[in-house]
Design an enzyme around this catalytic site. Structure first.
Site, PDB file in Angstrom:
ATOM      1  N   LYS A  20       0.844  -1.205   0.000  1.00 17.08           N
ATOM      2  CA  LYS A  20       0.000   0.000   0.000  1.00 17.08           C
ATOM      3  C   LYS A  20       0.872   1.245   0.000  1.00 17.08           C
ATOM      4  O   LYS A  20       1.936   1.269   0.623  1.00 17.08           O
ATOM      5  CB  LYS A  20      -0.861  -0.027   1.263  1.00 17.08           C
ATOM      6  CG  LYS A  20      -1.497   1.285   1.634  1.00 17.08           C
ATOM      7  CD  LYS A  20      -1.318   1.683   3.109  1.00 17.08           C
ATOM      8  CE  LYS A  20       0.065   2.109   3.485  1.00 17.08           C
ATOM      9  NZ  LYS A  20       0.153   2.789   4.797  1.00 17.08           N
ATOM     10  N   PRO A 127       8.758  -4.247   1.883  1.00 12.96           N
ATOM     11  CA  PRO A 127       9.718  -3.874   2.941  1.00 12.96           C
ATOM     12  C   PRO A 127       9.105  -4.027   4.334  1.00 12.96           C
ATOM     13  O   PRO A 127       7.934  -3.703   4.538  1.00 12.96           O
ATOM     14  CB  PRO A 127      10.030  -2.406   2.649  1.00 12.96           C
ATOM     15  CG  PRO A 127       9.678  -2.205   1.214  1.00 12.96           C
ATOM     16  CD  PRO A 127       8.606  -3.193   0.877  1.00 12.96           C
ATOM     17  N   VAL A 128       9.896  -4.545   5.271  1.00 10.69           N
ATOM     18  CA  VAL A 128       9.427  -4.782   6.636  1.00 10.69           C
ATOM     19  C   VAL A 128       9.476  -3.469   7.427  1.00 10.69           C
ATOM     20  O   VAL A 128      10.478  -2.755   7.376  1.00 10.69           O
ATOM     21  CB  VAL A 128      10.326  -5.849   7.323  1.00 10.69           C
ATOM     22  CG1 VAL A 128       9.927  -6.037   8.780  1.00 10.69           C
ATOM     23  CG2 VAL A 128      10.239  -7.163   6.562  1.00 10.69           C
ATOM     24  N   GLY A 131       6.331   1.256   6.195  1.00  9.19           N
ATOM     25  CA  GLY A 131       5.256   2.198   5.880  1.00  9.19           C
ATOM     26  C   GLY A 131       4.498   1.803   4.626  1.00  9.19           C
ATOM     27  O   GLY A 131       3.782   2.607   4.034  1.00  9.19           O
ATOM     28  N   SER A 136       0.233  -5.743   7.363  1.00  4.80           N
ATOM     29  CA  SER A 136      -1.224  -5.665   7.185  1.00  4.80           C
ATOM     30  C   SER A 136      -1.659  -6.439   5.952  1.00  4.80           C
ATOM     31  O   SER A 136      -2.716  -7.083   5.946  1.00  4.80           O
ATOM     32  CB  SER A 136      -1.661  -4.205   7.033  1.00  4.80           C
ATOM     33  OG  SER A 136      -1.248  -3.460   8.150  1.00  4.80           O
ATOM     34  N   ASP A 169      -4.611  -0.685   8.666  1.00  9.88           N
ATOM     35  CA  ASP A 169      -4.465  -0.807   7.215  1.00  9.88           C
ATOM     36  C   ASP A 169      -5.026  -2.118   6.675  1.00  9.88           C
ATOM     37  O   ASP A 169      -5.075  -2.318   5.455  1.00  9.88           O
ATOM     38  CB  ASP A 169      -2.981  -0.728   6.818  1.00  9.88           C
ATOM     39  CG  ASP A 169      -2.475   0.712   6.783  1.00  9.88           C
ATOM     40  OD1 ASP A 169      -3.294   1.627   6.561  1.00  9.88           O
ATOM     41  OD2 ASP A 169      -1.262   0.910   6.972  1.00  9.88           O
TER      42      ASP A 169
HETATM   43  O1  C5P Z   1      -3.707   0.046  13.761  1.00  4.60           O
HETATM   44  P1  C5P Z   1      -2.260  -0.299  13.816  1.00  4.60           P
HETATM   45  O2  C5P Z   1      -1.972  -1.381  14.832  1.00  4.60           O
HETATM   46  O3  C5P Z   1      -1.664  -0.600  12.492  1.00  4.60           O
HETATM   47  O4  C5P Z   1      -1.524   0.992  14.332  1.00  4.60           O
HETATM   48  C1  C5P Z   1      -0.188   0.975  14.779  1.00  4.60           C
HETATM   49  C2  C5P Z   1       0.041   2.205  15.630  1.00  4.60           C
HETATM   50  O5  C5P Z   1      -0.061   3.367  14.816  1.00  4.60           O
HETATM   51  C3  C5P Z   1      -0.990   2.398  16.725  1.00  4.60           C
HETATM   52  O6  C5P Z   1      -0.591   1.749  17.905  1.00  4.60           O
HETATM   53  C4  C5P Z   1      -1.005   3.893  16.900  1.00  4.60           C
HETATM   54  O7  C5P Z   1       0.077   4.299  17.696  1.00  4.60           O
HETATM   55  C5  C5P Z   1      -0.736   4.409  15.490  1.00  4.60           C
HETATM   56  N1  C5P Z   1      -1.950   4.790  14.747  1.00  4.60           N
HETATM   57  C6  C5P Z   1      -2.679   5.893  15.155  1.00  4.60           C
HETATM   58  N2  C5P Z   1      -3.786   6.288  14.450  1.00  4.60           N
HETATM   59  C7  C5P Z   1      -4.179   5.614  13.349  1.00  4.60           C
HETATM   60  C8  C5P Z   1      -3.452   4.480  12.911  1.00  4.60           C
HETATM   61  C9  C5P Z   1      -2.337   4.099  13.633  1.00  4.60           C
HETATM   62  O8  C5P Z   1      -2.337   6.538  16.154  1.00  4.60           O
HETATM   63  N3  C5P Z   1      -5.255   6.034  12.680  1.00  4.60           N
END
Ligand code: C5P
Length: 325
Positions: A20, A127-128, A131, A136, A169
């Site tokens: 993504k 890539p690990v 971003g 995901s 994601d």
């Molecule tokens: O949802 P996910 O586990 O991928 O998110 C990883 C981290 O990114 C979360 O723990 C949070 O710190 C941050 N995040 C956020 N707001 C979002 C998506 C991710 O703060 N909308």
């Protein structure tokens, strides 16, 4: 896309799932649940991970997967450095979440060698911790595969709910294409997109934690005010010049503060002729946009000495691709 026939007795599935990129990422503030409120335009790009899942049945215990209550999981394959093999791996997290939803009493380590085991093999190219939603994408692939193998029949909405519980994601990765995301990034609307752009994907030598980048954004603490209209119009018209000019990421400032060498790396992409350059998600991967594969390859050659790895990939790149058998 789906190949082969999904039958009740499907015992092996391969899912190829794309990475993504965020063409636009606006951070509007912190939500009551601690996540950040986003307005984002997500699109798939042609770097793929592949997940193969198959069911190993103990001899003489044939049973419809949905009728089982215990399911062993084995994650195999060569996992690159930084990819956990345990429950922190989003593939395992996805399996546990789906297992809970369908009422399995135990999913995970094999307790009893009479129980069935789902063997998952992962081949990673995304890539690990870069971003580009690699983890995901793997989680989405696992949900799509296990939903069929386990006879879960969760349906589109059901899978989307489980996906959102695994990561912000993951719902996008289930669908692919080009989408507008709001809320945590999990409320999705399909977006009209024409044309194909060519990305120069520049990997940084070290990963950057998503939570750390959002934390650095919190310290700066001013919600973004740029809106996604220019990017939405650019993709609707297939206007790559306008898309290059409109690429925008509110996390860039915070990520660049944590990883100052990215400032120069972005400038290098622009100086080498990219139509636009932007941090991918929470980084540290940087993306340069070009109008053709040839231009992208030329640009990639110029910046390659400064990065751990540089890839040339098209975008958008469709969605997950399932093959049965
Ligand atoms: O949802 P996910 O586990 O991928 O998110 C990883 C981290 O990114 C979360 O723990 C949070 O710190 C941050 N995040 C956020 N707001 C979002 C998506 C991710 O703060 N909308």
């Amino acid at each position: 896309m789906t190949r082969g026939t999904p039958t009740q007795t499907a015992t092996a599935i391969t899912v190829r799932v794309p990475a993504k990129v965020n063409l636009f990422l606006g951070v509007r503030g912190v939500r009551a649940d601690g996540y950040h409120e986003l307005v984002t335009v997500l699109q798939t790009a042609g770097l793929h991970d592949q997940l193969h899942a198959h069911l190993v049945e103990p001899h003489g215990r044939g049973q419809h997967p949905a009728a089982r209550s215990e399911m062993g999981i084995q994650l195999r394959g060569h996992l690159p450095e930084g990819v956990p093999a345990g429950p922190q791996n989003l593939v395992i997290a996805a399996a546990l979440a789906l297992g809970r939803r369908i009422g399995l009493t135990h999913v995970g380590e094999v307790h009893d060698d009479r129980d069935p085991v789902t063997v998952i093999e992962l081949e990673k190219s995304i890539p690990v911790a870069g971003g580009m939603a690699g983890g995901s994408a793997d989680a989405a692939a696992a949900l799509l595969a296990l939903d069929v193998l386990w006879g879960a029949e969760s349906g589109r909405e059901g899978l989307r709910e489980v996906a959102a519980s695994v990561g912000s994601d993951v719902p996008f990765c289930l669908e692919g294409g080009t989408m507008l995301g709001t809320g945590r990034g999990t409320e999705l609307t399909k977006v009209l997109a024409r044309g194909t752009g060519w990305w120069v994907v520049c990997e940084d030598a070290e990963p950057l934690s998503t939570a750390a980048v959002y934390g650095a954004w919190d310290e700066e603490g001013s919600p973004g005010t740029v809106d996604p209209d220019a990017v939405l119009a650019a993709v609707a018209h297939g206007d790559l010049n306008a898309l290059g000019a409109g690429l925008h990421n509110d996390l860039e400032h915070a990520a660049f503060r944590l990883r100052p060498r990215l400032v120069q790396a972005k400038e290098r992409l622009l100086a080498a002729g990219a139509l636009g350059a932007v941090l991918s998600g929470s980084g540290p991967t940087l993306l340069g946009l070009t109008a053709s594969r040839v231009l992208a390859e030329r640009l990639a050659d110029e910046v390659r000495p400064f990065h751990r790895a540089v890839h040339v990939v098209p975008g958008p790149a469709g969605g997950p691709d399932l093959t049965y058998g």
